[in-house]
Design a protein around this motif. Structure first.
Motif, PDB file in Angstrom:
ATOM      1  N   PRO A  47       0.795  -1.248   0.000  1.00 26.36           N
ATOM      2  CA  PRO A  47       0.000   0.000   0.000  1.00 26.36           C
ATOM      3  C   PRO A  47       0.821   1.288   0.000  1.00 26.36           C
ATOM      4  O   PRO A  47       0.505   2.224  -0.731  1.00 26.36           O
ATOM      5  CB  PRO A  47      -0.832  -0.132   1.284  1.00 26.36           C
ATOM      6  N   GLU A  48       1.866   1.350   0.812  1.00 24.38           N
ATOM      7  CA  GLU A  48       2.671   2.568   0.899  1.00 24.38           C
ATOM      8  C   GLU A  48       3.332   2.894  -0.447  1.00 24.38           C
ATOM      9  O   GLU A  48       3.355   4.043  -0.893  1.00 24.38           O
ATOM     10  CB  GLU A  48       3.736   2.405   2.000  1.00 24.38           C
ATOM     11  N   SER A  51       0.706   4.141  -2.953  1.00 26.48           N
ATOM     12  CA  SER A  51       0.344   5.543  -2.718  1.00 26.48           C
ATOM     13  C   SER A  51       1.408   6.492  -3.273  1.00 26.48           C
ATOM     14  O   SER A  51       1.095   7.514  -3.884  1.00 26.48           O
ATOM     15  CB  SER A  51       0.163   5.803  -1.218  1.00 26.48           C
ATOM     16  N   ARG A  52       2.673   6.163  -3.046  1.00 27.30           N
ATOM     17  CA  ARG A  52       3.765   7.021  -3.529  1.00 27.30           C
ATOM     18  C   ARG A  52       3.741   7.124  -5.055  1.00 27.30           C
ATOM     19  O   ARG A  52       3.950   8.197  -5.616  1.00 27.30           O
ATOM     20  CB  ARG A  52       5.116   6.475  -3.054  1.00 27.30           C
ATOM     21  N   VAL A  88      -6.915   2.713   1.306  1.00 28.42           N
ATOM     22  CA  VAL A  88      -7.297   4.058   1.718  1.00 28.42           C
ATOM     23  C   VAL A  88      -6.319   5.128   1.242  1.00 28.42           C
ATOM     24  O   VAL A  88      -6.719   6.190   0.751  1.00 28.42           O
ATOM     25  CB  VAL A  88      -7.515   4.128   3.268  1.00 28.42           C
ATOM     26  N   GLY A  89      -5.026   4.871   1.352  1.00 29.47           N
ATOM     27  CA  GLY A  89      -4.037   5.854   0.898  1.00 29.47           C
ATOM     28  C   GLY A  89      -4.110   6.113  -0.584  1.00 29.47           C
ATOM     29  O   GLY A  89      -4.028   7.258  -1.045  1.00 29.47           O
ATOM     30  N   ALA A  90      -4.268   5.030  -1.344  1.00 26.72           N
ATOM     31  CA  ALA A  90      -4.363   5.142  -2.803  1.00 26.72           C
ATOM     32  C   ALA A  90      -5.613   5.914  -3.214  1.00 26.72           C
ATOM     33  O   ALA A  90      -5.567   6.805  -4.067  1.00 26.72           O
ATOM     34  CB  ALA A  90      -4.364   3.742  -3.423  1.00 26.72           C
ATOM     35  N   LEU A  92      -7.275   8.139  -1.517  1.00 24.93           N
ATOM     36  CA  LEU A  92      -7.206   9.544  -1.121  1.00 24.93           C
ATOM     37  C   LEU A  92      -6.458  10.408  -2.126  1.00 24.93           C
ATOM     38  O   LEU A  92      -6.766  11.586  -2.288  1.00 24.93           O
ATOM     39  CB  LEU A  92      -6.564   9.668   0.273  1.00 24.93           C
ATOM     40  N   ILE A  93      -5.487   9.825  -2.818  1.00 24.11           N
ATOM     41  CA  ILE A  93      -4.732  10.614  -3.801  1.00 24.11           C
ATOM     42  C   ILE A  93      -5.618  10.962  -4.995  1.00 24.11           C
ATOM     43  O   ILE A  93      -5.653  12.101  -5.452  1.00 24.11           O
ATOM     44  CB  ILE A  93      -3.452   9.867  -4.217  1.00 24.11           C
ATOM     45  N   SER A  96      -8.256  13.517  -3.759  1.00 24.11           N
ATOM     46  CA  SER A  96      -7.669  14.853  -3.582  1.00 24.11           C
ATOM     47  C   SER A  96      -7.492  15.554  -4.923  1.00 24.11           C
ATOM     48  O   SER A  96      -7.790  16.752  -5.048  1.00 24.11           O
ATOM     49  CB  SER A  96      -6.316  14.744  -2.865  1.00 24.11           C
TER      50      SER A  96
END
Length: 339
Positions: A47-48, A51-52, A88-90, A92-93, A96
């Protein structure tokens, strides 16, 4: 009728995608930046890292989608984005980026369920007819969905544990196949024969739910037992036997669901809809049992995650003026029909 143009954004997992869709059924552009090579060495999506990558690629992908369509942000009628389910992180990008574009341009924002997107990918091939039945099969979901009308979803059956796509990837890992294992498993299955006796979970029970964890355990145990006894496992036959079990359950449950819910159209959707064995078996079942029901499968390019399908699903919401507010947030566990 005025052309309705929607800029759609998808970032729920490991694909960063943007598309421009006209009238919910015509792709003007569909740009997908894949992260498979980044996650391959880990054997699954991190996931991290996902997201990056989304942060790095989102602006470029949106610019490319608009340029390829020959349109500008001012030409758009709305901005659509996936808000769940997913990482969730993915999510949100993408959210946004979509909120920033909607705010800057004054265009309405449309929140789309990722699973609805998979179903509406079929609308990019031919018009959807209601009532409709969909089998959505992906890495995280296996669901039978009844749609009495446009934009309305009833989940009549779902997996109680592992999704079919997840089981494919995990068995692929046991066989030391490169990630993602599902595609390689399908290729391997066509080189072997169904010689191992694996369970068909819940196939005869009087509901439409699925279970694939027992099958996954049976395959893993078979491989481990063979290693302990010094027996040779034929990977092609193991893949063929595993696939035969998954496909038989999916096809039989679908056949019974279509009998219980008379529909005008049946659609196959999701990443596993690209599986050659499933496509073939489902086509044969439909021809034999439901020749008068329209059967749709998206092309391979629209089975995986992409923004075009999000734009197709968003069109219905646009016509219904179902717009999101600027406090839109990610809902990683979102289910169909929860909106």
């Amino acid at each position: 009728m005025k052309e309705t143009l929607i800029l759609a954004i998808e970032s729920s997992c490991d694909e960063t995608s943007a598309a421009v869709i006209q009238n919910g059924n015509t792709i003007l552009s569909n740009i997908v930046a894949s992260q498979i090579k980044s996650h391959m060495r880990f054997g699954g999506v991190v996931p991290e890292i996902a997201s990056r990558h989304h942060v790095e690629q989102i602006t470029q992908v949106i610019d490319e989608a608009l340029a390829k369509a020959g349109k500008t942000l001012d030409d758009m009628d709305a901005i659509a984005v996936t808000y769940g389910p997913g990482l969730v992180g993915a999510l949100l990008i993408g959210i946004s980026a979509a909120k920033a574009l909607a705010l800057a341009s004054g265009k309405p924002l449309i929140a789309v369920n990722h699973m609805a997107g998979h179903i509406y990918a079929n609308q990019l091939v031919e018009p959807l007819q209601f009532p409709l039945m969909a089998l959505v099969v992906s890495g995280g979901h296996t669901e039978l969905v009844y749609m009495p009308e446009d934009g309305k979803f009833q989940i009549i059956g779902e997996t109680r544990d592992d999704a079919a796509g997840e089981a494919y990837d995990k068995i692929g890992r046991i066989l030391n196949l490169p990630y993602p294992g599902g595609k390689k498993m399908d290729e391997l299955a066509h080189l072997g024969t169904d010689t191992y006796d694996f369970p068909r979970a819940m196939i005869h029970e009087d509901h439409f739910d699925f279970s694939f964890s027992g099958l996954k355990s049976a395959v893993i145990n078979r491989v481990h037992n063979a290693k302990q006894k010094g027996e040779e496992i034929v990977p092609e036959d193991l893949a063929a036997s595993f696939q035969a079990s998954v496909v038989e359950v999916l096809v039989e449950k679908t056949r019974r669901a279509l009998k219980a819910y008379p529909v005008k159209q049946f659609v196959l959707a999701g990443g596993v809809a690209a599986n050659k064995g499933l496509r073939t078996a489902m086509t044969q079942m439909m021809e034999e049992h439901y020749p008068t029901v329209t059967f749709s499968i998206p092309p391979l390019s629209l089975c995986g995650d992409n923004a075009a399908m999000i734009g197709a699903a968003a069109f219905t919401k646009y016509m219904q003026k179902d717009f999101a507010k600027m406090d839109l947030n990610a809902v990683p566990g979102l289910e169909l029909g929860e909106e």
